[in-house]
Design a protein around this motif. Structure first.
Motif, PDB file in Angstrom:
ATOM      1  N   THR A  65       0.835  -1.192   0.000  1.00 42.40           N
ATOM      2  CA  THR A  65       0.000   0.000   0.000  1.00 42.40           C
ATOM      3  C   THR A  65       0.872   1.246   0.000  1.00 42.40           C
ATOM      4  OG1 THR A  65      -1.687  -1.154   1.276  1.00 42.40           O
ATOM      5  CG2 THR A  65      -1.763   1.242   1.315  1.00 42.40           C
ATOM      6  N   SER A  66       0.459   2.237  -0.785  1.00 40.32           N
ATOM      7  CA  SER A  66       1.077   3.557  -0.737  1.00 40.32           C
ATOM      8  C   SER A  66       0.091   4.506  -0.083  1.00 40.32           C
ATOM      9  CB  SER A  66       1.414   4.064  -2.136  1.00 40.32           C
ATOM     10  OG  SER A  66       2.486   3.341  -2.667  1.00 40.32           O
ATOM     11  N   ILE A  67       0.589   5.336   0.824  1.00 37.87           N
ATOM     12  CA  ILE A  67      -0.255   6.301   1.532  1.00 37.87           C
ATOM     13  C   ILE A  67       0.357   7.685   1.370  1.00 37.87           C
ATOM     14  CG2 ILE A  67      -1.183   6.997   3.768  1.00 37.87           C
ATOM     15  CD1 ILE A  67      -0.779   4.103   4.691  1.00 37.87           C
ATOM     16  N   ASN A  68      -0.451   8.643   0.962  1.00 35.88           N
ATOM     17  CA  ASN A  68      -0.037  10.037   0.962  1.00 35.88           C
ATOM     18  C   ASN A  68      -0.500  10.592   2.305  1.00 35.88           C
ATOM     19  OD1 ASN A  68      -0.271  12.968   0.736  1.00 35.88           O
ATOM     20  ND2 ASN A  68       0.351  12.643  -1.390  1.00 35.88           N
ATOM     21  N   PHE A  69       0.433  10.818   3.221  1.00 30.47           N
ATOM     22  CA  PHE A  69       0.083  11.202   4.584  1.00 30.47           C
ATOM     23  C   PHE A  69      -0.647  12.542   4.648  1.00 30.47           C
ATOM     24  CE2 PHE A  69       2.297   7.580   5.747  1.00 30.47           C
ATOM     25  CZ  PHE A  69       2.350   7.409   7.115  1.00 30.47           C
ATOM     26  N   HIS A  70      -0.366  13.437   3.725  1.00 37.65           N
ATOM     27  CA  HIS A  70      -1.057  14.738   3.717  1.00 37.65           C
ATOM     28  C   HIS A  70      -2.498  14.572   3.234  1.00 37.65           C
ATOM     29  CE1 HIS A  70      -1.986  18.912   3.152  1.00 37.65           C
ATOM     30  NE2 HIS A  70      -2.136  18.735   1.860  1.00 37.65           N
ATOM     31  N   ASP A  74      -4.454  13.683   6.727  1.00 37.55           N
ATOM     32  CA  ASP A  74      -4.422  15.077   7.197  1.00 37.55           C
ATOM     33  C   ASP A  74      -3.130  15.468   7.924  1.00 37.55           C
ATOM     34  OD1 ASP A  74      -6.856  15.699   6.108  1.00 37.55           O
ATOM     35  OD2 ASP A  74      -7.981  15.297   7.942  1.00 37.55           O
ATOM     36  N   LEU A  75      -2.013  14.851   7.557  1.00 42.57           N
ATOM     37  CA  LEU A  75      -0.734  15.269   8.109  1.00 42.57           C
ATOM     38  C   LEU A  75      -0.395  16.638   7.529  1.00 42.57           C
ATOM     39  CD1 LEU A  75       1.468  13.812   9.897  1.00 42.57           C
ATOM     40  CD2 LEU A  75       2.692  13.481   7.770  1.00 42.57           C
ATOM     41  N   PRO A  76       0.017  17.596   8.347  1.00 39.77           N
ATOM     42  CA  PRO A  76       0.337  18.927   7.804  1.00 39.77           C
ATOM     43  C   PRO A  76       1.424  18.833   6.734  1.00 39.77           C
ATOM     44  CG  PRO A  76       0.549  18.894  10.204  1.00 39.77           C
ATOM     45  CD  PRO A  76       0.281  17.493   9.769  1.00 39.77           C
ATOM     46  N   ASP A  77       1.307  19.649   5.687  1.00 38.33           N
ATOM     47  CA  ASP A  77       2.318  19.633   4.633  1.00 38.33           C
ATOM     48  C   ASP A  77       3.337  20.758   4.804  1.00 38.33           C
ATOM     49  OD1 ASP A  77       0.776  21.785   3.882  1.00 38.33           O
ATOM     50  OD2 ASP A  77       0.713  21.254   1.761  1.00 38.33           O
ATOM     51  N   SER A 106       2.775  15.423  12.754  1.00 31.98           N
ATOM     52  CA  SER A 106       1.808  14.403  13.174  1.00 31.98           C
ATOM     53  C   SER A 106       0.404  14.927  12.912  1.00 31.98           C
ATOM     54  CB  SER A 106       1.989  14.054  14.653  1.00 31.98           C
ATOM     55  OG  SER A 106       1.786  15.198  15.445  1.00 31.98           O
ATOM     56  N   GLY A 107      -0.529  13.989  12.817  1.00 31.51           N
ATOM     57  CA  GLY A 107      -1.912  14.379  12.570  1.00 31.51           C
ATOM     58  C   GLY A 107      -2.875  13.276  12.968  1.00 31.51           C
ATOM     59  N   THR A 108      -4.149  13.628  13.075  1.00 30.86           N
ATOM     60  CA  THR A 108      -5.221  12.683  13.366  1.00 30.86           C
ATOM     61  C   THR A 108      -6.345  12.953  12.382  1.00 30.86           C
ATOM     62  OG1 THR A 108      -4.625  12.676  15.698  1.00 30.86           O
ATOM     63  CG2 THR A 108      -6.817  11.841  15.140  1.00 30.86           C
ATOM     64  N   ALA A 109      -6.897  11.878  11.803  1.00 30.74           N
ATOM     65  CA  ALA A 109      -7.904  12.055  10.755  1.00 30.74           C
ATOM     66  C   ALA A 109      -8.887  10.900  10.737  1.00 30.74           C
ATOM     67  CB  ALA A 109      -7.216  12.159   9.396  1.00 30.74           C
ATOM     68  N   THR A 110      -9.961  11.119   9.997  1.00 31.73           N
ATOM     69  CA  THR A 110     -10.889  10.050   9.622  1.00 31.73           C
ATOM     70  C   THR A 110     -10.477   9.618   8.219  1.00 31.73           C
ATOM     71  OG1 THR A 110     -12.660  11.014  10.931  1.00 31.73           O
ATOM     72  CG2 THR A 110     -13.314   9.489   9.179  1.00 31.73           C
ATOM     73  N   THR A 111     -10.254   8.326   8.039  1.00 31.72           N
ATOM     74  CA  THR A 111      -9.750   7.847   6.744  1.00 31.72           C
ATOM     75  C   THR A 111     -10.793   8.013   5.650  1.00 31.72           C
ATOM     76  OG1 THR A 111     -10.439   5.587   7.225  1.00 31.72           O
ATOM     77  CG2 THR A 111      -8.183   6.181   7.792  1.00 31.72           C
ATOM     78  N   ALA A 124     -12.226   2.428   5.365  1.00 37.24           N
ATOM     79  CA  ALA A 124     -12.577   3.810   5.024  1.00 37.24           C
ATOM     80  C   ALA A 124     -13.598   4.318   6.035  1.00 37.24           C
ATOM     81  CB  ALA A 124     -13.150   3.872   3.611  1.00 37.24           C
ATOM     82  N   GLY A 125     -13.473   5.569   6.446  1.00 37.87           N
ATOM     83  CA  GLY A 125     -14.395   6.176   7.400  1.00 37.87           C
ATOM     84  C   GLY A 125     -14.035   5.952   8.859  1.00 37.87           C
ATOM     85  N   THR A 126     -12.879   5.335   9.138  1.00 33.50           N
ATOM     86  CA  THR A 126     -12.461   5.097  10.516  1.00 33.50           C
ATOM     87  C   THR A 126     -11.975   6.407  11.144  1.00 33.50           C
ATOM     88  OG1 THR A 126     -11.780   2.843   9.969  1.00 33.50           O
ATOM     89  CG2 THR A 126     -10.896   3.781  12.007  1.00 33.50           C
ATOM     90  N   PRO A 127     -12.559   6.812  12.288  1.00 34.37           N
ATOM     91  CA  PRO A 127     -12.123   8.062  12.933  1.00 34.37           C
ATOM     92  C   PRO A 127     -10.880   7.850  13.799  1.00 34.37           C
ATOM     93  CG  PRO A 127     -13.962   7.134  14.127  1.00 34.37           C
ATOM     94  CD  PRO A 127     -13.718   6.229  12.943  1.00 34.37           C
ATOM     95  N   LEU A 128     -10.236   8.941  14.160  1.00 40.73           N
ATOM     96  CA  LEU A 128      -9.132   8.977  15.120  1.00 40.73           C
ATOM     97  C   LEU A 128      -7.919   8.130  14.712  1.00 40.73           C
ATOM     98  CD1 LEU A 128     -11.211   8.800  18.417  1.00 40.73           C
ATOM     99  CD2 LEU A 128     -10.238  10.830  17.321  1.00 40.73           C
ATOM    100  N   VAL A 129      -7.605   8.111  13.428  1.00 35.85           N
ATOM    101  CA  VAL A 129      -6.394   7.441  12.965  1.00 35.85           C
ATOM    102  C   VAL A 129      -5.253   8.452  13.083  1.00 35.85           C
ATOM    103  CG1 VAL A 129      -5.240   6.330  11.025  1.00 35.85           C
ATOM    104  CG2 VAL A 129      -7.674   5.925  11.417  1.00 35.85           C
TER     105      VAL A 129
END
Length: 175
Positions: A65-70, A74-77, A106-111, A124-129
């Motif tokens: 898997t590739s993930i774009n953290f921003h 929601d990782l700050p860019d 660092s960041g916290t987001a809903t996927t 998808a839709g998982t909160p507090l990741v």
């Protein structure tokens, strides 16, 4: 709560001592500049594109898997970073330079999509990741001057560029 951390520390580059000539302009008050100098400051990182892949080799192919953290987490860019640089000169021809800085985001987001990361799957839709991407840089070089004049210096530099990178995800709501 599951947490997967990927940590990579290594030597990214070793510059050949004769590969790149360096030209430095000396200060007028001293024929070869100051004996030492330390600069403390900072800089602003902007538009950091942090895409990380976690892959497992499966035959001739890497599957993962590739993930774009921003975009995905929601990782700050951008970030404001402190930095220290300096040098020490001994004699007319030799000088050691150094630089050090850290970038921690660092960041916290809903996927917004399903993420498969190591042995966990985050729907998808998982909160507090929560996620983080930390990078620590140390640079050290040695310079030798072949030519010294009151206003110019010509020589070569060689050294090390070491980077320690840590990346991680945690999901309190994942099984």
């Amino acid at each position: 709560m599951k947490m997967i951390i990927v940590r990579w520390a290594g030597l990214l580059g070793l510059m050949a001592a004769l590969a790149f000539p360096a030209v430095a302009w000396a200060q007028e008050k001293a024929p070869f500049g100051d004996k030492f100098q330390i600069d403390v400051g900072g800089f602003f990182v902007t538009r950091a594109d942090t895409t990380v892949s976690l892959a497992e080799k499966s035959g001739p192919f890497a599957v993962g898997t590739s993930i774009n953290f921003h975009q995905d987490l929601d990782l700050p860019d951008s970030d404001t970073v402190g930095r220290i640089d300096g040098y020490y000169r001994w004699g007319k021809r030799s000088r050691v330079d150094f630089s050090y800085f850290k970038i921690n985001r660092s960041g916290t987001a809903t996927t917004n999509q399903e993420i498969n990361w190591g042995d966990i799957t985050i729907p998808a839709g998982t909160p507090l990741v929560s996620s983080f991407f930390d990078q620590e840089i140390l640079k050290a070089t040695y310079g030798f001057s072949f030519y010294n004049a009151p206003k110019a210096e010509l020589g070569v530099d060689g050294g090390l560029f070491i980077s320690d990178i840590s990346v991680g995800l945690s999901c309190p709501n994942c099984a």
